[in-house]
Design an enzyme around this catalytic site. Structure first.
Site, PDB file in Angstrom:
ATOM      1  N   ASN A   8     114.086 -42.012 -28.295  1.00  0.00           N
ATOM      2  CA  ASN A   8     115.411 -42.414 -28.785  1.00  0.00           C
ATOM      3  C   ASN A   8     115.916 -43.514 -27.851  1.00  0.00           C
ATOM      4  O   ASN A   8     116.335 -43.231 -26.735  1.00  0.00           O
ATOM      5  CB  ASN A   8     116.346 -41.198 -28.767  1.00  0.00           C
ATOM      6  CG  ASN A   8     117.766 -41.567 -29.150  1.00  0.00           C
ATOM      7  OD1 ASN A   8     118.041 -42.698 -29.570  1.00  0.00           O
ATOM      8  ND2 ASN A   8     118.686 -40.615 -29.002  1.00  0.00           N
ATOM      9  N   TRP A   9     115.845 -44.747 -28.326  1.00  0.00           N
ATOM     10  CA  TRP A   9     116.216 -45.880 -27.470  1.00  0.00           C
ATOM     11  C   TRP A   9     117.730 -45.988 -27.294  1.00  0.00           C
ATOM     12  O   TRP A   9     118.210 -46.761 -26.475  1.00  0.00           O
ATOM     13  CB  TRP A   9     115.667 -47.190 -28.053  1.00  0.00           C
ATOM     14  CG  TRP A   9     114.177 -47.309 -28.045  1.00  0.00           C
ATOM     15  CD1 TRP A   9     113.259 -46.324 -27.747  1.00  0.00           C
ATOM     16  CD2 TRP A   9     113.403 -48.485 -28.340  1.00  0.00           C
ATOM     17  NE1 TRP A   9     111.980 -46.816 -27.850  1.00  0.00           N
ATOM     18  CE2 TRP A   9     112.032 -48.145 -28.221  1.00  0.00           C
ATOM     19  CE3 TRP A   9     113.740 -49.791 -28.716  1.00  0.00           C
ATOM     20  CZ2 TRP A   9     111.005 -49.066 -28.451  1.00  0.00           C
ATOM     21  CZ3 TRP A   9     112.708 -50.701 -28.944  1.00  0.00           C
ATOM     22  CH2 TRP A   9     111.357 -50.341 -28.811  1.00  0.00           C
ATOM     23  N   LYS A  10     118.475 -45.269 -28.131  1.00  0.00           N
ATOM     24  CA  LYS A  10     119.956 -45.335 -28.096  1.00  0.00           C
ATOM     25  C   LYS A  10     120.401 -46.790 -28.226  1.00  0.00           C
ATOM     26  O   LYS A  10     119.752 -47.561 -28.936  1.00  0.00           O
ATOM     27  CB  LYS A  10     120.483 -44.637 -26.837  1.00  0.00           C
ATOM     28  CG  LYS A  10     119.908 -43.220 -26.692  1.00  0.00           C
ATOM     29  CD  LYS A  10     120.575 -42.402 -25.636  1.00  0.00           C
ATOM     30  CE  LYS A  10     119.925 -41.020 -25.566  1.00  0.00           C
ATOM     31  NZ  LYS A  10     120.587 -40.114 -24.645  1.00  0.00           N
ATOM     32  N   HIS A  95     123.242 -36.177 -33.096  1.00  0.00           N
ATOM     33  CA  HIS A  95     123.043 -36.273 -31.640  1.00  0.00           C
ATOM     34  C   HIS A  95     124.371 -35.997 -30.943  1.00  0.00           C
ATOM     35  O   HIS A  95     125.440 -36.362 -31.446  1.00  0.00           O
ATOM     36  CB  HIS A  95     122.530 -37.671 -31.273  1.00  0.00           C
ATOM     37  CG  HIS A  95     122.024 -37.754 -29.874  1.00  0.00           C
ATOM     38  ND1 HIS A  95     122.880 -37.865 -28.797  1.00  0.00           N
ATOM     39  CD2 HIS A  95     120.776 -37.712 -29.359  1.00  0.00           C
ATOM     40  CE1 HIS A  95     122.154 -37.889 -27.688  1.00  0.00           C
ATOM     41  NE2 HIS A  95     120.879 -37.807 -28.004  1.00  0.00           N
ATOM     42  N   GLU A  97     125.777 -37.380 -28.578  1.00  0.00           N
ATOM     43  CA  GLU A  97     126.583 -38.581 -28.310  1.00  0.00           C
ATOM     44  C   GLU A  97     127.386 -38.976 -29.550  1.00  0.00           C
ATOM     45  O   GLU A  97     128.516 -39.465 -29.433  1.00  0.00           O
ATOM     46  CB  GLU A  97     125.673 -39.719 -27.818  1.00  0.00           C
ATOM     47  CG  GLU A  97     125.221 -39.462 -26.381  1.00  0.00           C
ATOM     48  CD  GLU A  97     123.871 -40.043 -26.016  1.00  0.00           C
ATOM     49  OE1 GLU A  97     123.341 -40.890 -26.747  1.00  0.00           O
ATOM     50  OE2 GLU A  97     123.329 -39.632 -24.961  1.00  0.00           O
ATOM     51  N   GLU A 165     118.835 -30.149 -27.412  1.00  0.00           N
ATOM     52  CA  GLU A 165     119.219 -31.058 -26.335  1.00  0.00           C
ATOM     53  C   GLU A 165     120.477 -30.511 -25.644  1.00  0.00           C
ATOM     54  O   GLU A 165     121.593 -30.742 -26.132  1.00  0.00           O
ATOM     55  CB  GLU A 165     119.521 -32.451 -26.893  1.00  0.00           C
ATOM     56  CG  GLU A 165     118.345 -33.105 -27.577  1.00  0.00           C
ATOM     57  CD  GLU A 165     118.410 -34.630 -27.494  1.00  0.00           C
ATOM     58  OE1 GLU A 165     117.405 -35.231 -27.093  1.00  0.00           O
ATOM     59  OE2 GLU A 165     119.467 -35.219 -27.797  1.00  0.00           O
ATOM     60  N   GLY A 171     120.477 -37.426 -19.700  1.00  0.00           N
ATOM     61  CA  GLY A 171     120.750 -38.525 -18.785  1.00  0.00           C
ATOM     62  C   GLY A 171     121.164 -38.104 -17.389  1.00  0.00           C
ATOM     63  O   GLY A 171     121.652 -38.922 -16.611  1.00  0.00           O
ATOM     64  N   SER A 209     116.517 -35.381 -20.252  1.00  0.00           N
ATOM     65  CA  SER A 209     115.882 -35.715 -18.970  1.00  0.00           C
ATOM     66  C   SER A 209     114.386 -35.423 -18.934  1.00  0.00           C
ATOM     67  O   SER A 209     113.831 -35.109 -17.878  1.00  0.00           O
ATOM     68  CB  SER A 209     116.598 -35.007 -17.803  1.00  0.00           C
ATOM     69  OG  SER A 209     117.913 -35.528 -17.663  1.00  0.00           O
ATOM     70  N   GLY A 230     114.956 -39.897 -24.111  1.00  0.00           N
ATOM     71  CA  GLY A 230     115.897 -41.012 -24.053  1.00  0.00           C
ATOM     72  C   GLY A 230     115.423 -42.056 -23.056  1.00  0.00           C
ATOM     73  O   GLY A 230     114.551 -42.874 -23.347  1.00  0.00           O
ATOM     74  N   GLY A 231     115.994 -42.022 -21.855  1.00  0.00           N
ATOM     75  CA  GLY A 231     115.751 -43.066 -20.853  1.00  0.00           C
ATOM     76  C   GLY A 231     114.285 -43.389 -20.628  1.00  0.00           C
ATOM     77  O   GLY A 231     113.900 -44.570 -20.568  1.00  0.00           O
TER      78      GLY A 231
END
Ligand code: 13P
Length: 248
Positions: A8-10, A95, A97, A165, A171, A209, A230-231
């Site tokens: 997930n590049w967000k 999600h 976010e 999640e 993150g 994470s 993610g990251g």
């Protein structure tokens, strides 16, 4: 079940670095594909450009959200059909976010899941507790309510993916203990089994994470059918290392 490793590049990636990352993954996959399914979910602006870069590689493309309606006056939104048209096979929905920043409710997520299914996109429905909810011992109650509120009736044969999640793990570099992940994933499986005889075929991803170091500890946990990253998905080497850990 083969594991699914999803990136997930967000809201990260302009044309130059986004296509470079997609090309790097495509080249590795053509060279020697890992023993798992791979999916990347770039920002919407890059989907149509990245789709041809992935063609023939086996790496799937996904969106990060869609509108519940099929078409109409919804400034700034993207429909499931638009994602499909751009080359997507999956869409991330609900999600945390989006639940937090865009006030998305379970009822709205449920409608989005319906829109995705109507377009034959595979929904990846995200659930997870906050730190305060975990500290209060409410983790399973919160996730149970999110599942029952966010999922339409499961009777059909449509494919579905759930992503657990924990909000406090996203993150932050913090992850739940292995037995905590196992407990939640087993609970999700048992909740799904109440609504469908094919609960065993629903992939349940862990997200929060996940990185190149901890993937080998997380991915073998019972009922963990992959990861939503993610990251670390923004780094080709890190994402690849996670994908290789899924095949072990
Ligand atoms: P991080 O891997 O950066 O913690 O993000 C997880 C996530 O939210 C994936 O959807």
């Amino acid at each position: 079940m083969r594991k699914l490793i999803a990136g997930n590049w967000k809201m990260n990636g302009l044309r130059a670095d986004g296509t470079a990352l997609a090309r790097a993954l495509a080249a590795r996959h053509l060279d020697a594909g890992p023993d798992c399914e791979l999916l990347i979910c770039p920002p919407a602006t890059l989907l149509a450009e990245i789709a041809p870069l992935l063609a023939g590689t086996g790496i799937a493309l996904g969106g990060q959200d869609c509108h519940p309606d099929a078409v109409g006056a919804h400034t700034g939104d993207i429909s499931a059909a638009m994602l499909k048209d751009a080359g997507c096979a999956y869409v991330i929905l609900g999600h945390s976010e989006r639940r937090r920043e865009h006030h998305e409710t379970d009822a709205l997520v449920r409608r989005k899941v319906g829109a995705a299914r109507a377009t034959e996109l595979i929904p990846i429905v995200c659930v997870g507790e906050t730190a305060a909810e975990r500290d209060a011992g409410r983790t399973l109650a919160v996730i149970g309510a999110q599942l029952s509120g966010s999922l339409p009736a499961l009777a059909g044969a449509d494919p579905l993916v759930i992503a657990y999640e924990p909000v406090w793990a996203i993150g932050t570099g913090r992850t739940p203990k292995q037995h905590e992940i196992a407990d939640v994933h087993a609970f999700i499986r048992s909740e799904l089994a109440k609504g469908t005889p094919r609960a065993a075929t629903v992939r349940i991803l862990y997200g929060g994470s996940v990185n190149a170091k901890n993937a080998q500890d997380i991915l073998p946990i019972a009922n963990v059918d992959g990861a939503l990253v993610g990251g670390a998905s923004l780094d080709a080497q890190a994402f690849w290392t996670i994908a290789l850990a899924a095949g072990d």
